[in-house]
Design an enzyme around this catalytic site. Sequence first.
Site, PDB file in Angstrom:
ATOM      1  N   ASN A 321     -53.660 -18.753  58.632  1.00 37.01           N
ATOM      2  CA  ASN A 321     -53.550 -18.810  60.008  1.00 37.01           C
ATOM      3  C   ASN A 321     -54.582 -18.079  60.799  1.00 37.01           C
ATOM      4  O   ASN A 321     -54.690 -17.315  61.518  1.00 37.01           O
ATOM      5  CB  ASN A 321     -52.480 -17.776  60.425  1.00 37.01           C
ATOM      6  CG  ASN A 321     -51.700 -18.157  61.771  1.00 37.01           C
ATOM      7  OD1 ASN A 321     -52.009 -19.117  62.231  1.00 37.01           O
ATOM      8  ND2 ASN A 321     -50.588 -17.347  62.123  1.00 37.01           N
ATOM      9  N   HIS A 357     -44.280 -12.663  67.970  1.00 35.93           N
ATOM     10  CA  HIS A 357     -43.267 -13.629  66.760  1.00 35.93           C
ATOM     11  C   HIS A 357     -42.007 -13.478  67.399  1.00 35.93           C
ATOM     12  O   HIS A 357     -41.316 -14.469  67.509  1.00 35.93           O
ATOM     13  CB  HIS A 357     -43.457 -12.910  65.552  1.00 35.93           C
ATOM     14  CG  HIS A 357     -44.569 -13.627  65.032  1.00 35.93           C
ATOM     15  ND1 HIS A 357     -45.803 -13.045  64.844  1.00 35.93           N
ATOM     16  CD2 HIS A 357     -44.933 -14.563  64.039  1.00 35.93           C
ATOM     17  CE1 HIS A 357     -46.579 -13.805  64.043  1.00 35.93           C
ATOM     18  NE2 HIS A 357     -46.184 -14.748  63.624  1.00 35.93           N
TER      19      HIS A 357
END
Length: 470
Positions: A321, A357
Amino acid sequence: MAAPFMEKLAEYLGSPEPAVRLILSILLGYPFALVYRWFFFHQSATVVHLFHTFSGLALATFNFGSQVCHSFLCIVIQFLLLRLMGRTVTCVLSSFSFQMVRPHTHTHTHTHTHTHLYICSCALDVISCMKCCKLISLALDYYDGGKEQSQLSAEQKKSALNSTPSLLEVFGFSYFYGGFLVGPQFTLQNYQHLVSREMSDVPGQPPNSVVPAMKRFGLGLITLSVFAIGGPHYSDSYYLTDEFEAHPFWYKCVYMLVWMKINLYKYISCWLITEGVCILSGLGYNGKNEKGEHQWDACANVRLWLFETTPLFTGTINSFNINTNAWVARHVFKRLKFLGNKLLSQMFTLLFLAIWHGLHSGYLICFSLEFIIVNVERQAESMVRDSPLLTSIAQSHLYPVVYVVQQLIHWLFMGYPLVPFSLFTYDKWLKVYSSIYFCGHIFFFIAFLVLPYLRKVFVPRKRGSEKKED
């Protein structure tokens, strides 16, 4: 017609329909990139923005139907914030607040099936997170554009916006088919370079990027196949079964290690495939390296070789990521410099990631464990580096043995914090951690306490400090 067909296709593949739609949408980026190269590359900026906007909106509608209006509204409001508030701290804080709160106004519903093509049953969560980062960075880059050049870092100079973007430009940037679904992150300035035909190894002409794009596409298909084959045998839901509970401790640890390794491929496969789309369009162009070779890694979100071979937690973080990590470092961690404490900045950065998130306890546990693990590893690395004995062992013929042991510990405790990340709620991850006796917590708590004493044993004291004691 499309809905029954997608239902039948999803049923045939044994996958949830939203996951199938997401994968198909990522793959459709390739024909869109080819259409851009063949028909729109030499068109005006307005035409290119319109193509990127409507192609992205088509994919968004295919995935989310009428819910696409949420992302559309967020973009319009963000544009209004820029125009009405200008290059002010108020604009930045308002953008942060609005874009961070907006994704969490939807209920996050996550289900886990035996195929597990993607983590979310509702891919709207994914696009909300990507959109959140893009539009916050837009506000920060616009704010930086109002500063003196001497006040900007080298990174900020590359992304700062000296002029106010148009609404159509912001739409094209936000809905670009190569990045709005699952990433990668890129700046508006990079998008402007793409539109002005600068992102190419042949300036003013379509890039010679078909071969590097196909390489990433091929790797993406391989990792997707590994996940599609292994995923059903190592599902998140198995953690909550009585069968898992009945297994011995060693089996649970091995399962966690293999589960983590296989399940991370669902992210890697999507990132590799979308990276290929970005390379094909030209957005992945990253200039030349020291050897004069053209690089196509501007949108790379994973360094696969490093990911597979590193024995370090920090190595995995640096290879996984990548664009999101770089975004967080640039826009959150480095802007917390005023706190005057690196550990405090790191802690708040991980807190931001947890909230970004979603509002689940599992995310907080995951990123708090990451904070502990990374800092324990840094202490251990420092001790080995400063100890002649440990350094000689690490560089001796015993290193292959050390490497294997280090890799086992590394992958086991990479999987440990990912359990709450995947199971979300405390009743689920607590059940799993209880069944393995909170071994990760205990291991790193002991390591944290013992490492300072081990350092005294293995690292020789400097003469100056000895004299002081005398």
